[in-house]
Write a protein that holds these residues in place. Structure first.
Motif, PDB file in Angstrom:
ATOM      1  N   THR A 183       0.815  -1.220   0.000  1.00  0.00           N
ATOM      2  CA  THR A 183       0.000   0.000   0.000  1.00  0.00           C
ATOM      3  C   THR A 183       0.845   1.265   0.000  1.00  0.00           C
ATOM      4  O   THR A 183       0.306   2.367  -0.007  1.00  0.00           O
ATOM      5  N   ARG A 184       2.185   1.109   0.008  1.00  0.00           N
ATOM      6  CA  ARG A 184       3.089   2.251   0.018  1.00  0.00           C
ATOM      7  C   ARG A 184       4.389   1.819  -0.650  1.00  0.00           C
ATOM      8  O   ARG A 184       4.667   0.632  -0.792  1.00  0.00           O
ATOM      9  N   PRO A 185       5.220   2.757  -1.106  1.00  0.00           N
ATOM     10  CA  PRO A 185       6.498   2.378  -1.711  1.00  0.00           C
ATOM     11  C   PRO A 185       7.384   1.631  -0.712  1.00  0.00           C
ATOM     12  O   PRO A 185       7.372   1.919   0.491  1.00  0.00           O
ATOM     13  N   VAL A 186       8.151   0.681  -1.230  1.00  0.00           N
ATOM     14  CA  VAL A 186       9.111  -0.064  -0.417  1.00  0.00           C
ATOM     15  C   VAL A 186      10.499   0.146  -1.007  1.00  0.00           C
ATOM     16  O   VAL A 186      10.700  -0.020  -2.218  1.00  0.00           O
ATOM     17  N   THR A 187      11.453   0.506  -0.148  1.00  0.00           N
ATOM     18  CA  THR A 187      12.831   0.702  -0.588  1.00  0.00           C
ATOM     19  C   THR A 187      13.680  -0.491  -0.173  1.00  0.00           C
ATOM     20  O   THR A 187      13.796  -0.793   1.017  1.00  0.00           O
ATOM     21  N   PHE A 188      14.238  -1.153  -1.164  1.00  0.00           N
ATOM     22  CA  PHE A 188      15.216  -2.210  -0.932  1.00  0.00           C
ATOM     23  C   PHE A 188      16.588  -1.543  -1.013  1.00  0.00           C
ATOM     24  O   PHE A 188      17.100  -1.274  -2.105  1.00  0.00           O
ATOM     25  N   GLN A 189      17.158  -1.254   0.159  1.00  0.00           N
ATOM     26  CA  GLN A 189      18.374  -0.456   0.217  1.00  0.00           C
ATOM     27  C   GLN A 189      19.580  -1.220  -0.305  1.00  0.00           C
ATOM     28  O   GLN A 189      20.451  -0.646  -0.972  1.00  0.00           O
ATOM     29  N   ARG A 190      19.623  -2.509   0.015  1.00  0.00           N
ATOM     30  CA  ARG A 190      20.688  -3.359  -0.525  1.00  0.00           C
ATOM     31  C   ARG A 190      20.147  -4.760  -0.704  1.00  0.00           C
ATOM     32  O   ARG A 190      19.247  -5.202   0.009  1.00  0.00           O
ATOM     33  N   ALA A 191      20.734  -5.482  -1.648  1.00  0.00           N
ATOM     34  CA  ALA A 191      20.348  -6.861  -1.911  1.00  0.00           C
ATOM     35  C   ALA A 191      21.578  -7.640  -2.347  1.00  0.00           C
ATOM     36  O   ALA A 191      22.448  -7.109  -3.048  1.00  0.00           O
ATOM     37  N   TYR A 192      21.656  -8.880  -1.905  1.00  0.00           N
ATOM     38  CA  TYR A 192      22.753  -9.776  -2.265  1.00  0.00           C
ATOM     39  C   TYR A 192      22.181 -11.115  -2.698  1.00  0.00           C
ATOM     40  O   TYR A 192      21.087 -11.514  -2.267  1.00  0.00           O
ATOM     41  N   ALA A 193      22.937 -11.819  -3.528  1.00  0.00           N
ATOM     42  CA  ALA A 193      22.607 -13.193  -3.887  1.00  0.00           C
ATOM     43  C   ALA A 193      23.877 -14.025  -3.838  1.00  0.00           C
ATOM     44  O   ALA A 193      24.928 -13.593  -4.332  1.00  0.00           O
ATOM     45  N   GLY A 194      23.773 -15.202  -3.237  1.00  0.00           N
ATOM     46  CA  GLY A 194      24.899 -16.123  -3.164  1.00  0.00           C
ATOM     47  C   GLY A 194      24.395 -17.553  -3.220  1.00  0.00           C
ATOM     48  O   GLY A 194      23.236 -17.799  -3.562  1.00  0.00           O
TER      49      GLY A 194
END
Length: 372
Positions: free
Chosen positions: A22-33
């Motif tokens: 219902t509101r914007p979501v900020t993904f500040q950092r993301a990693y994949a391993g």
């Protein structure tokens, strides 16, 4: 969040979603391993993800975003899992999530800050069997033919073994892997939501409508037709319309016919899976003789109408011949937590039987045929 891909790969994209927020979501950092054990990430594999070259992305309500490709080697898709870590900056509001993942993932303490780059499980002391904000993981590799398992909780793996990868689509994937083709691999993608319905009829009063997701008719484009390389769909849905929403057999069949028409218009084959039995179920209308009669009418259409390109007769392999309308007793227990079943969801043994009922030769013939 831990995800077992259906094919091996060395480069991946992820899709983060705020479709039901219902509101914007900020993904500040993301990693994949690549997972080693538990919440531990294998040394040298944890890589930062970017979104259009940026380390963070803000996703508006109702939208989703794809990451850029990230190099992580998964050489054996049957034994190795990707570990995707997301740091949400600030409040998210209602989360878009997949409640019943039947796979253990891990969470940091509330307010603990950004641990996406951490490899040790001490940063993630809490466990869950849900996936949050992550809706798709996509291998970046030469064209792979895709089979979409399109369904509800029985395809999602309700009552399967936690971390056992024994949903019926998992069984189908292993069977395909055991019979490799020179024309390339076939990937089985599971697009299932617990409680999902074919039609827009909705739940009877008191039902768990927010849990069910958009009906199959409304999510067909996103979850089937827009999947890269899709050549075959296996449709197993309808019991929730009959037992949870009191739809008629004709309404479910009409929904099937619309799905068939839209799938065929894209040159994709569709396999109809018969509805497994639910007599004796104590909740909703699933266990009533009226629902079983409607289920049989729907299954008659699937088997005899000729409108599907093939049939996976899941009802035939799960129904108790000594007690028609009921699951076989050996299939009516809970493999997730132990104990008795609910007479609706097959257990691990039932899923093995269902995965074994799919015609592998037909799937490969459709999936690997030259594009029209």
């Amino acid at each position: 969040m831990l995800v077992k891909p259906s094919v091996a790969g060395t480069s991946w994209r992820i899709r983060v979603t705020n479709e039901f927020g219902t509101r914007p979501v900020t993904f500040q950092r993301a990693y994949a391993g690549r997972q080693s054990t538990g919440a531990n990430v294998a040394p040298g594999t944890n890589r930062p993800l970017t979104f259009a070259g940026r380390s963070s992305v803000t996703v508006p309500a109702g939208r989703a975003a794809w990451s850029d490709p990230v190099p992580v080697k998964v050489s054996d898709a049957q034994t190795q899992r990707l570990a995707v870590s997301l740091f949400v900056a600030g409040a998210s509001g209602p989360m878009t999530w997949h409640a019943a993942g039947f796979t253990t993932s891990y969470l940091s303490d509330p307010g603990a800050g950004d641990h996406t780059a951490d490899r040790a499980d001490t940063a993630f002391p809490h466990s869950t069997t849900s996936w949050f904000f992550l809706s798709e993981v996509q291998a970046q590799r030469p064209a792979t033919s895709t089979v979409v398992a399109f369904g509800d909780s029985i395809t999602d793996g309700f009552f399967s073994t936690i971390n056992g990868d024994d949903r019926w689509p998992d069984v189908l994937q292993r069977r395909l892997n055991e019979r490799p083709s020179a024309r390339g691999p076939v990937s089985v993608v599971t697009q299932a939501i617990c409680g999902n319905m074919v039609t827009r009829i909705g739940r009877t009063p008191g039902g768990c409508t927010p849990c069910d997701g958009p009906p199959a008719l409304d999510r067909l484009d996103r979850d089937v037709l827009d999947v890269p390389g899709v050549r075959v769909v296996i449709l197993l849905e309808g019991i929730n319309d009959l037992g949870g929403g009191n739809a008629t057999a004709d309404q479910v069949i009409a929904g099937y016919q619309e799905i068939i028409r839209r799938v065929h218009a894209r040159g994709i084959k569709i396999i109809g899976a018969t509805l497994t039995p639910s007599a004796g179920t104590a909740f909703g209308l699933y266990g009533t003789p009226e629902t079983d009669a409607k289920r049989r009418a729907v299954n008659h259409f699937i088997r005899t109408s000729g409108q599907f390109d093939g049939v996976a007769d899941f009802s035939a392999v799960t129904e108790d011949p000594a007690n028609p309308g009921h699951l076989k007793p050996a299939f009516d227990t809970n493999s997730s937590v132990g104990g008795p079943g609910d007479h609706l969801h097959p257990n691990r043994a039932g899923f093995l039987a269902m995965g074994g009922a799919v015609d592998i030769a037909q799937i490969q013939r459709y999936a690997l045929a030259p594009a029209a």
